[in-house]
Write a protein that holds these residues in place. Sequence first.
Motif, short mmCIF file in Angstrom:
data_model
loop_
_atom_site.label_atom_id
_atom_site.label_comp_id
_atom_site.label_asym_id
_atom_site.label_seq_id
_atom_site.Cartn_x
_atom_site.Cartn_y
_atom_site.Cartn_z
N PRO A 25 52.35 42.99 42.00
CA PRO A 25 51.36 43.36 42.59
C PRO A 25 50.44 42.48 43.18
CG PRO A 25 51.90 44.17 40.58
CD PRO A 25 52.77 43.01 40.51
N GLY A 26 49.43 43.18 43.82
CA GLY A 26 48.17 42.29 44.81
C GLY A 26 47.71 42.62 45.87
N ILE A 27 46.63 42.00 46.46
CA ILE A 27 45.77 42.78 47.78
C ILE A 27 46.21 42.06 48.78
CG2 ILE A 27 43.25 43.46 48.67
CD1 ILE A 27 42.92 44.02 45.73
N LEU A 49 51.78 36.17 55.08
CA LEU A 49 50.60 36.60 54.80
C LEU A 49 50.03 35.71 53.23
CD1 LEU A 49 51.06 39.11 52.36
CD2 LEU A 49 51.80 40.15 54.55
N ILE A 50 48.77 35.89 53.03
CA ILE A 50 48.33 36.14 51.86
C ILE A 50 47.92 37.45 50.85
CG2 ILE A 50 46.17 34.36 50.22
CD1 ILE A 50 47.91 33.01 52.27
N LEU A 51 48.98 37.09 49.81
CA LEU A 51 48.68 38.09 48.97
C LEU A 51 48.07 38.37 47.19
CD1 LEU A 51 49.93 40.92 47.60
CD2 LEU A 51 51.25 39.66 47.10
N GLU A 52 46.40 38.59 46.73
CA GLU A 52 46.05 37.71 45.86
C GLU A 52 46.46 38.73 44.96
OE1 GLU A 52 41.71 38.60 44.28
OE2 GLU A 52 41.25 37.68 46.22
N ALA A 102 48.16 46.19 56.24
CA ALA A 102 46.90 45.46 56.91
C ALA A 102 46.31 45.32 55.73
CB ALA A 102 46.58 47.38 57.63
N VAL A 103 45.49 43.97 56.51
CA VAL A 103 44.25 43.22 55.29
C VAL A 103 43.93 44.69 54.58
CG1 VAL A 103 42.65 42.00 55.00
CG2 VAL A 103 44.33 41.48 57.13
N GLY A 104 43.25 44.12 53.54
CA GLY A 104 43.07 44.60 52.15
C GLY A 104 43.30 46.44 52.16
N ALA A 105 45.05 45.74 51.88
CA ALA A 105 45.88 46.95 51.46
C ALA A 105 46.16 46.10 49.82
CB ALA A 105 46.80 47.31 52.42
N ALA A 106 46.48 47.58 48.87
CA ALA A 106 46.75 47.04 47.74
C ALA A 106 47.88 47.40 47.75
CB ALA A 106 46.44 47.92 46.62
N VAL A 107 49.40 46.42 46.99
CA VAL A 107 50.37 46.89 47.90
C VAL A 107 50.97 46.89 46.29
CG1 VAL A 107 50.99 45.79 49.94
CG2 VAL A 107 51.41 44.60 47.58
#
Length: 74
Positions: free
Chosen positions: A9-11, A30-33, A55-60
Motif C-alpha cells: 500500500p502507498g501513495i 511511477l514512484i510509490l511512497e 493518478a498522482v496522489g492516489a492511495a493504492v
Amino acid sequence: GGIVESVMPGIVRALLVAEGDAVEPDTTLLILEAMKMQNEIKAGASGLVGRVHVAVGAAVGAGAKLVEIKPRET
C-alpha cells in the motif's frame, strides 16, 4: 506485457509514463511512497503502456492495478 500491480500500500507520487509510451524491462513507470520511502515501480517486460490505472496522489492498496503494458505489435 501484463498488469503491473502494487506490491504494497502507498501513495502515487509521480507518473513517469503515459498511455502509448514504449517501455523496456526496468523502465521506471511511477514512484510509490510507502512508509516514508520513495519506491520506483518498474516495468517487468517491454511493450507499450496500454492504460494507466492510477493518478498522482492516489492511495493504492497492495495488489492494486497500476499500469497495463501491452505487447508491441509487429
